[in-house]
Motif scaffolding. Structure first.
Motif, mmCIF file in Angstrom:
data_model
loop_
_atom_site.group_PDB
_atom_site.id
_atom_site.type_symbol
_atom_site.label_atom_id
_atom_site.label_comp_id
_atom_site.label_asym_id
_atom_site.label_seq_id
_atom_site.Cartn_x
_atom_site.Cartn_y
_atom_site.Cartn_z
ATOM 1 N N GLY A 1 95.598 22.773 0.314
ATOM 2 C CA GLY A 1 94.518 23.645 0.775
ATOM 3 C C GLY A 1 94.730 24.029 2.232
ATOM 4 O O GLY A 1 95.556 23.425 2.943
ATOM 5 N N ALA A 2 93.955 25.042 2.674
ATOM 6 C CA ALA A 2 93.999 25.365 4.110
ATOM 7 C C ALA A 2 93.524 24.158 4.912
ATOM 8 O O ALA A 2 93.920 23.965 6.055
ATOM 9 C CB ALA A 2 93.135 26.584 4.397
ATOM 10 N N CYS A 3 92.691 23.319 4.286
ATOM 11 C CA CYS A 3 92.171 22.120 4.953
ATOM 12 C C CYS A 3 93.305 21.256 5.511
ATOM 13 O O CYS A 3 93.363 20.992 6.708
ATOM 14 C CB CYS A 3 91.411 21.276 3.940
ATOM 15 S SG CYS A 3 89.656 21.460 4.052
ATOM 16 N N GLU A 4 94.186 20.812 4.624
ATOM 17 C CA GLU A 4 95.259 19.938 5.098
ATOM 18 C C GLU A 4 96.248 20.726 5.959
ATOM 19 O O GLU A 4 96.816 20.198 6.919
ATOM 20 C CB GLU A 4 96.004 19.277 3.919
ATOM 21 C CG GLU A 4 96.902 18.154 4.399
ATOM 22 C CD GLU A 4 98.137 17.934 3.551
ATOM 23 O OE1 GLU A 4 98.372 18.672 2.576
ATOM 24 O OE2 GLU A 4 98.900 17.015 3.880
ATOM 25 N N THR A 5 96.448 22.002 5.599
ATOM 26 C CA THR A 5 97.366 22.837 6.382
ATOM 27 C C THR A 5 96.898 22.886 7.841
ATOM 28 O O THR A 5 97.688 22.735 8.774
ATOM 29 C CB THR A 5 97.410 24.266 5.790
ATOM 30 O OG1 THR A 5 97.574 24.183 4.375
ATOM 31 C CG2 THR A 5 98.545 25.064 6.373
ATOM 32 N N LEU A 6 95.585 23.062 8.027
ATOM 33 C CA LEU A 6 95.038 23.129 9.390
ATOM 34 C C LEU A 6 95.211 21.787 10.100
ATOM 35 O O LEU A 6 95.534 21.740 11.289
ATOM 36 C CB LEU A 6 93.547 23.492 9.333
ATOM 37 C CG LEU A 6 93.257 24.961 9.011
ATOM 38 C CD1 LEU A 6 91.815 25.130 8.529
ATOM 39 C CD2 LEU A 6 93.512 25.837 10.238
ATOM 40 N N MET A 7 94.987 20.707 9.361
ATOM 41 C CA MET A 7 95.131 19.373 9.959
ATOM 42 C C MET A 7 96.568 19.171 10.433
ATOM 43 O O MET A 7 96.807 18.613 11.508
ATOM 44 C CB MET A 7 94.735 18.325 8.903
ATOM 45 C CG MET A 7 94.486 16.940 9.429
ATOM 46 S SD MET A 7 93.091 16.827 10.560
ATOM 47 C CE MET A 7 93.778 15.867 11.890
ATOM 48 N N LEU B 1 91.833 30.914 15.659
ATOM 49 C CA LEU B 1 91.153 32.175 15.358
ATOM 50 C C LEU B 1 90.889 32.248 13.863
ATOM 51 O O LEU B 1 91.698 31.742 13.077
ATOM 52 C CB LEU B 1 92.088 33.320 15.769
ATOM 53 C CG LEU B 1 91.464 34.660 16.123
ATOM 54 C CD1 LEU B 1 90.529 34.538 17.308
ATOM 55 C CD2 LEU B 1 92.561 35.675 16.442
ATOM 56 N N ASN B 2 89.775 32.884 13.464
ATOM 57 C CA ASN B 2 89.456 32.959 12.038
ATOM 58 C C ASN B 2 88.853 34.323 11.729
ATOM 59 O O ASN B 2 87.675 34.555 11.987
ATOM 60 C CB ASN B 2 88.474 31.814 11.678
ATOM 61 C CG ASN B 2 87.917 31.910 10.276
ATOM 62 O OD1 ASN B 2 86.721 31.710 10.062
ATOM 63 N ND2 ASN B 2 88.749 32.213 9.305
ATOM 64 N N SER B 3 89.676 35.206 11.205
ATOM 65 C CA SER B 3 89.218 36.550 10.831
ATOM 66 C C SER B 3 89.830 36.893 9.472
ATOM 67 O O SER B 3 91.043 36.762 9.312
ATOM 68 C CB SER B 3 89.670 37.570 11.878
ATOM 69 O OG SER B 3 89.378 38.891 11.463
ATOM 70 N N ASN C 1 96.859 30.144 5.490
ATOM 71 C CA ASN C 1 96.202 30.866 4.409
ATOM 72 C C ASN C 1 96.068 29.924 3.210
ATOM 73 O O ASN C 1 96.474 28.759 3.283
ATOM 74 C CB ASN C 1 97.003 32.129 4.061
ATOM 75 C CG ASN C 1 96.111 33.231 3.534
ATOM 76 O OD1 ASN C 1 95.173 32.979 2.783
ATOM 77 N ND2 ASN C 1 96.393 34.471 3.924
ATOM 78 N N SER C 2 95.515 30.436 2.128
ATOM 79 C CA SER C 2 95.167 29.566 1.001
ATOM 80 C C SER C 2 95.013 30.397 -0.258
ATOM 81 O O SER C 2 94.730 31.596 -0.190
ATOM 82 C CB SER C 2 93.839 28.900 1.348
ATOM 83 O OG SER C 2 93.253 28.332 0.211
ATOM 84 N N PHE C 3 95.171 29.753 -1.397
ATOM 85 C CA PHE C 3 94.921 30.424 -2.671
ATOM 86 C C PHE C 3 93.445 30.307 -3.083
ATOM 87 O O PHE C 3 93.020 30.940 -4.036
ATOM 88 C CB PHE C 3 95.820 29.828 -3.770
ATOM 89 C CG PHE C 3 97.266 30.226 -3.611
ATOM 90 C CD1 PHE C 3 97.773 31.319 -4.296
ATOM 91 C CD2 PHE C 3 98.105 29.544 -2.747
ATOM 92 C CE1 PHE C 3 99.095 31.716 -4.129
ATOM 93 C CE2 PHE C 3 99.427 29.930 -2.565
ATOM 94 C CZ PHE C 3 99.919 31.013 -3.263
HETATM 95 C C1 LIG Z 1 87.513 29.423 7.377
HETATM 96 C C2 LIG Z 1 88.012 28.456 6.367
HETATM 97 N N1 LIG Z 1 89.214 27.911 6.523
HETATM 98 C C3 LIG Z 1 89.709 27.044 5.639
HETATM 99 C C4 LIG Z 1 88.995 26.685 4.517
HETATM 100 C C5 LIG Z 1 89.593 25.676 3.561
HETATM 101 O O1 LIG Z 1 90.038 26.249 2.405
HETATM 102 P P1 LIG Z 1 90.894 25.428 1.331
HETATM 103 O O2 LIG Z 1 90.076 25.394 0.079
HETATM 104 O O3 LIG Z 1 92.150 26.214 1.165
HETATM 105 O O4 LIG Z 1 91.162 24.069 1.874
HETATM 106 C C6 LIG Z 1 87.725 27.209 4.303
HETATM 107 C C7 LIG Z 1 86.912 26.796 3.151
HETATM 108 O O5 LIG Z 1 85.746 27.034 3.049
HETATM 109 C C8 LIG Z 1 87.220 28.132 5.247
HETATM 110 O O6 LIG Z 1 86.016 28.699 5.092
#
Ligand SMILES: Cc1ncc(COP(=O)(O)O)c(C=O)c1O
Length: 385
Positions: free
Chosen positions: A94-100, A165-167, A228-230
């Motif tokens: 997920g973007a979650c772990e990717t961000l971490m 940044l988040n857009s 990014n994420s699916f």
């Molecule tokens: C701005 C943003 N980044 C990342 C995520 C995480 O997404 P993922 O399901 O890919 O971990 C979310 C999920 O709500 C989000 O809103």
């Protein structure tokens, strides 16, 4: 057993806090969840089932299977104007772990990461976990929460390492325009900073808006990690597949770190993501049109309630109405709406100090749920006035 200081002080997500409360109100109309109510397109599910039967049941390389990394490099070159090869791509949970992984790769303890205020609250927990310091860059309702380059520059200190940044934005729906991104890029280059650009809502754009990736701007590819994420694009939240594009040496280092987090992403889910990229994209467009209809329904409904003000979200799937006219804190209002009206929302202060006075309402829910929520909110808020 003794809990570590870091785990005791890690800030809870205000979104999850609302989920926990909402569990006691099973009949509530739930606009709290940032999750598509659409099913994952069938050809993606089918490909995963076949992959499991064909033996995609083993560990994969830390950075992801080569075919998926190649396909992602091709997608980013074609759609986002970010050139690269599979060596610039890492696949994570997920973007979650990717961000971490990004945050852990860039920050040393005490280093500062600039984050938009309001923002998705997980950024705060993640920076804390990495031992860094999250420094808010305030954005304003009168700018529809677009980040000003001037506010960004004012928040920079000698300890600043990077900007997140988040857009399109969660929670405000702000979509930054190319000129705004150019101004931000100019500040980033001048102060020699890195950027983590979190773009999971890139396909959820309305009224002809276009997504521009910061990494595609001149001189930025070497400074930007594009995440990014699916999850949102393909209604695949539970599959847990995200990815990042960045300079080769950073990606290689993240692959090493990945061994400590989850080793690799679920093998069959990675094959399914290949099918998502290769297959027909009409389901994505159909879902986008669905969100646009729901956005219009929700925002028009909110605007027709006396005392509620609401800007039109340009992307993602969240409305962020201003409820300050009712004289209650966002937390109190979210609690009252849940307990007295049976509507789940998230208080704006869960997204940072600049979110106080606002609520986040997701329009990833069905039209029926949105209509029920609006009726209940209208009745309750009118009774308060
Ligand atoms: C701005 C943003 N980044 C990342 C995520 C995480 O997404 P993922 O399901 O890919 O971990 C979310 C999920 O709500 C989000 O809103």
């Amino acid at each position: 057993m003794h809990l570590s200081n870091r785990s005791r002080t890690n800030p809870p997500s205000g979104i999850r806090t609302m989920f926990a409360l909402a569990a006691n109100y099973p009949d509530a109309a739930n606009l709290g969840v940032g999750e598509p109510n659409y099913a994952t397109p069938e050809h993606i599910v089918e490909r995963a089932v076949r992959a499991l039967r064909e033996g995609a049941t083993k560990y994969t390389p830390n950075a992801g299977i080569a075919e998926l990394r190649k396909a992602l490099a091709a997608k980013l070159a074609a759609e986002n104007a970010i050139p690269g090869t599979e060596r610039n791509i890492l696949v994570a949970t997920g973007a979650c772990e990717t961000l971490m992984l990004c945050i852990s790769s860039l920050l040393d303890p005490g280093d500062e990461l600039l984050i938009p205020d309001p923002c998705w609250p997980n950024y705060l927990g993640q920076v804390h976990l990495a031992g860094g310091v999250a420094v808010p860059v305030r954005t304003y309702a009168e700018d529809a929460f677009h980040m000003r380059a001037k506010s960004l520059e004012e928040a920079i200190t000698p300890r600043t390492k990077a900007l997140l940044l988040n857009s399109p934005s969660n929670p405000t729906g702000a979509v930054l325009r190319r000129e705004e991104l150019s101004d931000i890029a100019e500040v980033i280059r001048r102060h020699d900073l890195a950027v983590i650009s979190d773009e999971p809502y890139e396909h959820l754009l309305y009224d002809g808006r276009v997504h521009v990736s910061l990494a595609s701007l001149p001189g930025m590819a070497d400074r930007v990690l594009t995440v990014n994420s699916f999850s949102k694009t393909y209604a695949m939240t539970g599959w847990r597949v995200g990815f990042v594009h960045g300079p080769e040496e950073i990606i290689a280092s993240m692959a090493r770190l990945q061994e400590n987090f989850s080793s690799c992403v679920n093998a069959a889910a990675q094959v399914a993501c290949l099918a998502a990229l290769d297959g027909p994209q009409d389901a994505v467009e159909k879902m986008r049109l669905g969100y646009q209809r729901r956005r219009d329904l929700l925002v028009e409904g909110l605007r027709s309630i006396p005392g509620v003000r609401c800007h039109m979200p340009e992307g993602a799937f969240y409305a962020f109405p201003d409820i300050s006219a009712f004289g209650k804190s966002s937390e109190e209002m979210a609690r009252l709406l849940l307990e007295k009206a049976g509507v789940v929302t998230v208080p704006g202060n869960a997204f940072g100090a600049a979110g106080e006075g606002f609520l986040r309402l997701s329009f990833a829910a069905s039209e029926t749920t949105i209509e029920t929520a609006l009726e209940r909110m209208r009745a309750f808020l009118t009774s308060l006035a």
